[in-house]
Design an enzyme around this catalytic site. Structure first.
Site, PDB file in Angstrom:
ATOM      1  N   GLY A 269     -30.406  34.826  -4.383  1.00  0.00           N
ATOM      2  CA  GLY A 269     -29.212  34.026  -4.147  1.00  0.00           C
ATOM      3  C   GLY A 269     -28.767  33.998  -2.700  1.00  0.00           C
ATOM      4  O   GLY A 269     -27.599  33.736  -2.412  1.00  0.00           O
ATOM      5  N   LYS A 270     -29.692  34.206  -1.775  1.00  0.00           N
ATOM      6  CA  LYS A 270     -29.337  34.209  -0.354  1.00  0.00           C
ATOM      7  C   LYS A 270     -28.843  32.836   0.089  1.00  0.00           C
ATOM      8  O   LYS A 270     -27.838  32.721   0.799  1.00  0.00           O
ATOM      9  CB  LYS A 270     -30.555  34.634   0.485  1.00  0.00           C
ATOM     10  CG  LYS A 270     -31.074  36.027   0.175  1.00  0.00           C
ATOM     11  CD  LYS A 270     -32.263  36.391   1.027  1.00  0.00           C
ATOM     12  CE  LYS A 270     -33.467  35.519   0.750  1.00  0.00           C
ATOM     13  NZ  LYS A 270     -34.003  35.668  -0.610  1.00  0.00           N
ATOM     14  N   THR A 271     -29.568  31.786  -0.316  1.00  0.00           N
ATOM     15  CA  THR A 271     -29.163  30.433   0.063  1.00  0.00           C
ATOM     16  C   THR A 271     -27.809  30.075  -0.539  1.00  0.00           C
ATOM     17  O   THR A 271     -26.948  29.494   0.130  1.00  0.00           O
ATOM     18  CB  THR A 271     -30.224  29.424  -0.405  1.00  0.00           C
ATOM     19  OG1 THR A 271     -31.478  29.753   0.211  1.00  0.00           O
ATOM     20  CG2 THR A 271     -29.831  28.010  -0.029  1.00  0.00           C
TER      21      THR A 271
ATOM     22  N   GLY B 156     -33.113  39.717   1.561  1.00  0.00           N
ATOM     23  CA  GLY B 156     -33.329  40.216   0.212  1.00  0.00           C
ATOM     24  C   GLY B 156     -34.514  39.508  -0.417  1.00  0.00           C
ATOM     25  O   GLY B 156     -35.082  38.569   0.151  1.00  0.00           O
ATOM     26  N   MET B 157     -34.901  39.963  -1.598  1.00  0.00           N
ATOM     27  CA  MET B 157     -36.072  39.386  -2.264  1.00  0.00           C
ATOM     28  C   MET B 157     -35.794  37.956  -2.708  1.00  0.00           C
ATOM     29  O   MET B 157     -34.632  37.533  -2.817  1.00  0.00           O
ATOM     30  CB  MET B 157     -36.488  40.246  -3.461  1.00  0.00           C
ATOM     31  CG  MET B 157     -35.473  40.297  -4.590  1.00  0.00           C
ATOM     32  SD  MET B 157     -36.034  41.310  -5.985  1.00  0.00           S
ATOM     33  CE  MET B 157     -37.118  40.158  -6.824  1.00  0.00           C
ATOM     34  N   GLY B 158     -36.849  37.215  -2.959  1.00  0.00           N
ATOM     35  CA  GLY B 158     -36.727  35.832  -3.388  1.00  0.00           C
ATOM     36  C   GLY B 158     -35.962  35.709  -4.695  1.00  0.00           C
ATOM     37  O   GLY B 158     -36.090  36.551  -5.579  1.00  0.00           O
ATOM     38  N   GLY B 159     -35.177  34.648  -4.824  1.00  0.00           N
ATOM     39  CA  GLY B 159     -34.436  34.401  -6.048  1.00  0.00           C
ATOM     40  C   GLY B 159     -33.160  35.185  -6.191  1.00  0.00           C
ATOM     41  O   GLY B 159     -32.491  35.131  -7.225  1.00  0.00           O
TER      42      GLY B 159
ATOM     43  N   GLU C 126       0.840  -1.210   0.000  1.00  0.00           N
ATOM     44  CA  GLU C 126       0.000   0.000   0.000  1.00  0.00           C
ATOM     45  C   GLU C 126       0.868   1.251   0.000  1.00  0.00           C
ATOM     46  O   GLU C 126       0.649   2.200  -0.781  1.00  0.00           O
ATOM     47  CB  GLU C 126      -0.898   0.030   1.245  1.00  0.00           C
ATOM     48  CG  GLU C 126      -2.089  -0.906   1.198  1.00  0.00           C
ATOM     49  CD  GLU C 126      -2.926  -0.841   2.472  1.00  0.00           C
ATOM     50  OE1 GLU C 126      -3.816  -1.684   2.623  1.00  0.00           O
ATOM     51  OE2 GLU C 126      -2.652   0.049   3.314  1.00  0.00           O
TER      52      GLU C 126
END
Length: 1038
Positions: A199-201, A194-197, A93
Site C-alpha cells: 500500500g505504498k502508492t 516496503g514489500m510489494g502490495g 444567477e
C-alpha cells in the site's frame, strides 16, 4: 500540518456534485482578463469549474442550463464587478446561487474594482476573510482565491472521488505527518519503503491529496519503474516539466539537460513532488537531484520496494510500511467480500482463514475479498484449498516484480530461503551454505533492502508467507516433472523422484522434514544424476539401504537415520561445510585421511553404532564436533588435538570413552562438554592459546582431579558443572579468584569426603553467578552460608535432596531469583521470607516435613508446587491457604496477573468452587456484560475477537507427570472452577475463618497413592490455549 483522515469516512456513493465551482461574473468586465486567469488556475489545480460560454451547447436557451449548473455545483465564486448588478442574467444567477448555497455557506464573493461597502447584502462564509484583499488584484489575488477554495474542495474530492474504503491509515498518516513537518523551513526528502502490495502508492497518494493545496507546484509521478523501463528517464523529465511550465510539448534533448531544466524551474518554488515506485538511484539522481535544487518548504516523497535506493541517495527520513493489524485486515477483507466491515456470520471462520493467509498484505486482502464477493461457502472452501496449491496469479505477478530485479546470486539465495525456510531460519546458516560465494553477504543485504526477507533480533530470517509462496511458485513453474526442478521440499514430490528415479542435474536442493519417523524403499541411484546437488536435508526417514553415491557438489549434508555404516568411498565433497548424521547407522565416517578444508561442523549425535572417530587431519577448520549420546564410541583419534579452530567439543553421555588426549591447544574453544562420560577419569590440560573456554561440563564423569590449567581459565569461565564427580584433591583454591565471572555452577559430590563449607563460604565472590546447583550435596542445617543473599545476579537456585531444616533469611535479598528447587528436602520445615522478584517459581515437592506454605511476596508473579508435602495437611488447612490466596487475588489489580499456579495437598475440592466436574476439564460461563460486571477472573482475552463474543472458557488439567511416590503418572479425577467478582470478598473472608479439610482424593495415581490438589488461575494465551510451566500443564480452550 495535520493530514486529514476523512478518507476513512468514504462511503463509496456516487459523486454528488457535477462541478466543484460555479463561476458567476459579468463577461464584459472580466471575461478576457481576471476571470480567464482565475478559471485557468482553478482547472489546473484540478477544481472542476463551470462558466457559461465553454460549457453550454449552441442553440440551447442559456437560462435553464445555468440554473441546472448552479444546482449541480458545490461552491460558487461570484465576481462582483462594477457592471455586475446591471446584468439581468447575473442577478438571476445570483438569486439562484443564494437559493441553493446560502444556507450551507459555500459562496465566495470577489469584489473586483468595487468597494464592498457599496454592496448592500454581503453573504457567504468567505466574505469576511477576503475583504482585506479589496485593493489587491492580479496573480496574487487569484492564488489566494484558489488556495482558499482548494482547502474546502479538496477533502470532498478525497471522500467522494473514490469508491474504496481505506483501513489502518490513521497511524500511518500521523507518522508520515511527523516526518514531513510542513512548518519546518527546509527541504525534505521522505522515503516510504516496503514489500510489494503493502500500500505504498495508496499511502503516498493519500498524503499528496491531503497536503497538495499547500504547495505552489504539485506533481505525482506514478509508475516510475515501469515508465522508466519502457520510455526512459527523459520521458519522465518531460512529465515533470510539463506540469511545472503548463506546456504539453516541452523539449528535452537528453537526461542531463532535463535535470538542469528541472533545477532551474523549481529552485525558487515550494514543490510537492511524489515519485512512486522508484527502483534505481539513477532515477532519483535525474528526476529530483539534491535538496538544494528546490525552494524552501518543498517536500519530495519517494516510494520504493528497495530501501537501498533511499540509502544511496542519502535520504535520512525513511518510513517502513508494514502490514495491517489483524482486525484492520479483517475489516478490509470484509469490505471487499461483503461490502461491510465485518463478515457474514456463516462466513466468519472462513474469512479469518483468508485473512491469516494474507498476513496483513492489503493487495492480497483486496484481491481475494473481491474474488469471493457473492460466492457460496463451497466456493470459498474450494478457493482456499486452491490457494494452498497455487498462489493467486495477480498477487503472484505483483510480488514477483521484486524477484525479477535480482541478479542470479540473489535469486538463488532467495529461492533457497523460500523453499527451505525451516533450514534457513538464521542468517548465519545462509552464509554457511554460500561460504564459497564472495557475494553471499551482499546478497542477503539486497534481499532485506528489497523487502523480500527481514532479519530480526538474533539474526533470525523472516519471510512473509505470500513472498515465500511466490518463490515456491517460481520453482514449481520450472518444470511439470518434480525431478526437473531446482528445489524439492514437498514430501510427495521427493518420494516421486526417488521411487521413479527421475532426478536430474537441475536439482540443487532437497529438503525433507517428516514430523514422525517413516520407513521407505528408495531408488538411491537417483543421486547419480544430481551432480549439482548442494543441499541434502532428510529428517525422520529410515531407509533399508544406503546410497552408493552422493554428489560431490554437496555443501550441506544433514540426514538423520542415515542407513549406511560409512560415507560412500568415492565421496569427495570439497565444498562441504556441515555434516550431520543424527541417529545414524554410522560406525565410522571414513577410513584414512579425507581432506575437507571447508568442513566446519560434524554432528553424529545418538549414533549408537559409532565406535571410532575419523582422522581429523584433513579437516583443520572444524569448529563444531558433536558426538553426544554415542554410547559405544571408544576410540578418539589423537588428531583431534590438532583442531585449532574448534569452538564446541560435545561428547556428552559417551559412556564408553575412557581417555582423551593429554593436552589440547585450541585458541577458539568455548565449550567443553564431557558430562555423563562415566568412564572418563581425566580431561586434557588446556594449554597454549586456550583462553576462551567459557563452558566446562564435567558432571557425571569419573574425573578425580581437575587439570591445573583450569586456574588460568578464571577470566573466561562462565558455566562450570562438576555435579556427581568425586574430587580427590581440594579444588576450591582454583575458584577463589576475585575476577572469577562464573554465571552457572553445579556440584553433586554424593560420596565426597571433603566438606563443601570452604567453597560455599567463597560464594559471595561469585558476583556474576546466575545459576547455582547444589543438589544432593548432603548439606545440613547451617551449611548454606548466611550471606547467600549477597549474590546480586542469582536467577536459578537448585538445592534439592539436601538435609537442612531451614534456609538463610538473606534469601529474600535475591531480587533476580526466578526459580528455587527444594524438592525432596525431607527435613525442611519452613521457608524464609521470599524475594519480591519479577516472577518466582518455588518447587517443594516431597518436602515431607514442610509445615507451612510460603507466603507469596507478589501473588500475581508467583507459583508454588507442593506435591506430597503431607505434614502441611495436619498443620495448615489447605483450604484456608487457598482461600487466603484468592482473597488477595481479589484485592490486587487483575490486569497485573500473568500465569500463576498453586499445587498443594488436600482431600477435596471446597464447595466454594461452585462449578465442579468429573474428569480433567471444566467449562466456565463468562458474564455476558463482562465490561460492566466487575468480574475479575478467569481473565480471558482473545486477540481475534472483534467484539466481546467469547462467552465461555474450558480449562483442561492434563500431562501431570511429576513423581508421586514411585509413580510418574497422575490422573485427574475431578476439577472445579469459579468466576470471581469483586463482591466475593466478604464471602471469602468468612470462608477463611471457617475453612476445614475433608478426605476425598482428587488424584488417582497408578497405584492409588496419595495425590495432590491442583488449583490454577491464568491469563489465557491469545491463541486459545493456556501455557505450561515445568511438567505441570493445563490448557484453556474456548
Amino acid at each position: 500540518m495535520a493530514l486529514s483522515t476523512q478518507v476513512r469516512a468514504s462511503s463509496g456513493s456516487a459523486f454528488p456534485w457535477k462541478y466543484d465551482v460555479f463561476l458567476s461574473f459579468r463577461g464584459e468586465d472580466t471575461r478576457k482578463g481576471f476571470t480567464d486567469h482565475l478559471y485557468d488556475k482553478l482547472q489546473w489545480q484540478g477544481i472542476t469549474t463551470f462558466r457559461d460560454d465553454p460549457q453550454l451547447e449552441r442553440g440551447k436557451a442559456i437560462s435553464p442550463e445555468l440554473l441546472t449548473a448552479i444546482e449541480q455545483s458545490r461552491f460558487a465564486i461570484v465576481v462582483l464587478s462594477p457592471n455586475y448588478a446591471s446584468s439581468t442574467w447575473c442577478l438571476l444567477e445570483l438569486s439562484k446561487i443564494l437559493e441553493c448555497m446560502e444556507e450551507r455557506g459555500t459562496i465566495l464573493p470577489i469584489f473586483y474594482e468595487v468597494d464592498p461597502s457599496h454592496v448592500r447584502h454581503q453573504r457567504g462564509s468567505f466574505a469576511e476573510a477576503f475583504q482585506e484583499h479589496d485593493e489587491k488584484f492580479g496573480v496574487e489575488l487569484i492564488k489566494e482565491i484558489v488556495q482558499a477554495l482548494w482547502s474546502k474542495v479538496h477533502p470532498s474530492l478525497t471522500v467522494f472521488g473514490s469508491s474504496d474504503k481505506l483501513f489502518g491509515m490513521d497511524t500511518k498518516l500521523e507518522e508520515i505527518d511527523a516526518l514531513l513537518d510542513k512548518e519546518a523551513n527546509d527541504v525534505r526528502f521522505i522515503g516510504i519503503w516496503g514489500m510489494g502490495g503493502m500500500g505504498k502508492t495508496t499511502l503516498a497518494r493519500l498524503v499528496y491529496e491531503n497536503i497538495s493545496h499547500q504547495f505552489e507546484v504539485c506533481i505525482f509521478l506514478a509508475n516510475v519503474r515501469e515508465v522508466s523501463a519502457t520510455h526512459g528517464l527523459v520521458h519522465l523529465q518531460k512529465q515533470i516539466l510539463s506540469q511545472i511550465l503548463k506546456e504539453e510539448n516541452v523539449q528535452v534533448w537528453d537526461v542531463h539537460s532535463g535535470i538542469t531544466m528541472i533545477k532551474r524551474c523549481v529552485c525558487n518554488k515550494e514543490v510537492l513532488l511524489v515519485l512512486d515506485d522508484v527502483d534505481h538511484s539513477e532515477q532519483l539522481k535525474n528526476l529530483v537531484g539534491e535538496k538544494d535544487y528546490f525552494g524552501l518548504r518543498s517536500r519530495i516523497i519517494i516510494t520504493t520496494r528497495n530501501r537501498h535506493v533511499l540509502v544511496e541517495h542519502d535520504i535520512e527520513k525513511q518510513y517502513e510500511l508494514k502490514g495491517l493489524e489483524e482486525d484492520e485486515a479483517l475489516q478490509l477483507f470484509s469490505w471487499k467480500a461483503f461490502r461491510k466491515i465485518e463478515p457474514e456470520e456463516d462466513y466468519a471462520e472462513q474469512s479469518k482463514s483468508f485473512v491469516r493467509y494474507a498476513e496483513g498484505l492489503p493487495l492480497a486482502l483486496k484481491i481475494l475479498g473481491s474474488f469471493l464477493y457473492k460466492r457460496s461457502l463451497d466456493s470459498w472452501s474450494s478457493a482456499f484449498q486452491k490457494l494452498k496449491q497455487t498462489p493467486n496469479p495477480t498477487v503472484f505477478e505483483i510480488l514477483k516484480i521484486s524477484f525479477d530485479g535480482l541478479d542470479e546470486m540473489e535469486k538463488k539465495t532467495f529461492l533457497d530461503i523460500a523453499c527451505f525456510r525451516r533450514l534457513y531460519d538464521n542468517e548465519s546458516m545462509i552464509e554457511q551454505v554460500y561460504s564459497s560465494e564472495l557475494c553471499s553477504r551482499i546478497a542477503i543485504e539486497v534481499l532485506v533492502e528489497k523487502s523480500l526477507i527481514t532479519i530480526s533480533f538474533g539474526n533470525h530470517v523472516y519471510v512473509h508467507d505470500l513472498i515465500q509462496e511466490m518463490g515456491r511458485e517460481i520453482v514449481r513453474q520450472e518444470n511439470e516433472e518434480p525431478g526437473g526442478r531446482s528445489r524439492l521440499w514437498l514430501r510427495n514430490n521427493i518420494f516421486h523422484v526417488f521411487t521413479k528415479n527421475t532426478g536430474t542435474e537441475v536439482t540443487e536442493g532437497i529438503f525433507l522434514h517428516l514430523h514422525e519417523l517413516e520407513e521407505a524403499d528408495w531408488n538411491l541411484e537417483a543421486f547419480s544424476k544430481m551432480c549439482n546437488l548442494k543441499l541434502l536435508y532428510i529428517h525422520n526417514l529410515r531407509l533399508s539401504l544406503g546410497p552408493k553415491y552422493l554428489p560431490d557438489a554437496l555443501r550441506i549434508l544433514k540426514w538423520s537415520w542415515y542407513p549406511s555404516k560409512s560415507l560412500p568411498p568415492g565421496f569427495q565433497p570439497d565444498e562441504l561445510t556441515e555434516l550431520s548424521f543424527v541417529h545414524s547407522n554410522i560406525d565410522h565416517l571414513w577410513n584414512g585421511i579425507k581432506y575437507l578444508d571447508k568442513l566446519k561442523s560434524i554432528d553424529l549425535s545418538y549414533s549408537i553404532n559409532l565406535t571410532r572417530t575419523p582422522d581429523f587431519t584433513g579437516i583443520p577448520n572444524l569448529e563444531k564436533l558433536v558426538l553426544e549420546g554415542c554410547t559405544n564410541l571408544v576410540k578418539i583419534h589423537p588428531s583431534i588435538a590438532l583442531l585449532k579452530r574448534l569452538k564446541i567439543w560435545n561428547f556428552r553421555n559417551c559412556k564408553s570413552i575412557k581417555s582423551l588426549p593429554s593436552e589440547v591447544n585450541m585458541e577458539f574453544l568455548e565449550t567443553f562438554d564431557v558430562s555423563g562420560c562415566s568412564k572418563l577419569k581425566m580431561i586434557p590440560e588446556f594449554v597454549g592459546q586456550t583462553k576462551r573456554l567459557s563452558k566446562l561440563y564435567l558432571g557425571g564423569t569419573a574425573v578425580e582431579k581437575l587439570p591445573s590449567s583450569i586456574e588460568h581459565l578464571s577470566k573466561s569461565l562462565v558455566e562450570l558443572d562438576l555435579s556427581g564427580i568425586v574430587i580427590r584433591e581440594q579444588p576450591y583454591s582454583l575458584f577463589l579468584k576475585q575476577n572469577l565471572i562464573v554465571s552457572s555452577f553445579g556440584l553433586l559430590p554424593r560420596k565426597s569426603p571433603h566438606p563443601l563449607i570452604p567453597l560455599l563460604a567463597s560464594l559471595k565472590q561469585f558476583s556474576s553467578l546466575t545459576s547455582l546447583k547444589l543438589n544432593d550435596c548432603n548439606l545440613c542445617e547451617g551449611e548454606i552460608p548466611n550471606d547467600i543473599g549477597s549474590l546480586p545476579s542469582l536467577n536459578w537456585l537448585e538445592l534439592r535432596g539436601n538435609n537442612f531444616v531451614s534456609l538463610p533469611a538473606s534469601i529474600h535479598l535475591l531480587s533476580k531469583l526466578s526459580y528455587i528447587d527444594l524438592e525432596n528436602c525431607k527435613r525442611l520445615q519452613q521457608l524464609p521470607e521470599l524475594p519480591a522478584s519479577d516472577y518466582l517459581n518455588v518447587a517443594t515437592d516431597d518436602c515431607t516435613s514442610l509445615l507451612v506454605f510460603p507466603d507469596p511476596p507478589d501473588l500475581s508473579r508467583f507459583s508454588l508446587t507442593a506435591v506430597n508435602c503431607l505434614s502441611t495437611v495436619g498443620n495448615q488447612d489447605a483450604s484456608y491457604y487457598l482461600y487466603s490466596v484468592i482473597k488477595r487475588l481479589l484485592e490486587e489489580t487483575p490486569s497485573s496477573f500473568h500465569f500463576h499456579k498453586f499445587v498443594i495437598p488436600g482431600s477435596e475440592i471446597p464447595e466454594w468452587f461452585n462449578n465442579q466436574s468429573v474428569g480433567d476439564r471444566v467449562t466456565e460461563k463468562l458474564p455476558s456484560d463482562a465490561c460492566n460486571s466487575k468480574w475479575i477472573g478467569p481473565y480471558w482475552k482473545r486477540r481475534n475477537c472483534l467484539e466481546d463474543t467469547c462467552n465461555e472458557v474450558t480449562f483442561s488439567f492434563h500431562k501431570i507427570t511429576r513423581a508421586v511416590g514411585n509413580n510418574r503418572c497422575i490422573k485427574v479425577k475431578k476439577c472445579g472452577g469459579r468466576v470471581l467478582y469483586e463482591h466475593d470478598t466478604d464471602e471469602l473472608i468468612s470462608k477463611v475463618n471457617q475453612s476445614n479439610s475433608s478426605s476425598i482424593s482428587l488424584y488417582e495415581a497408578v497405584d492409588e497413592q496419595e495425590g495432590a490438589m491442583v488449583k490454577a488461575t491464568q491469563e489465557a494465551a491469545t491463541s486459545g490455549s493456556g501455557g505450561s510451566d515445568d511438567e505441570y500443564y493445563y490448557s484453556a480452550e474456548d
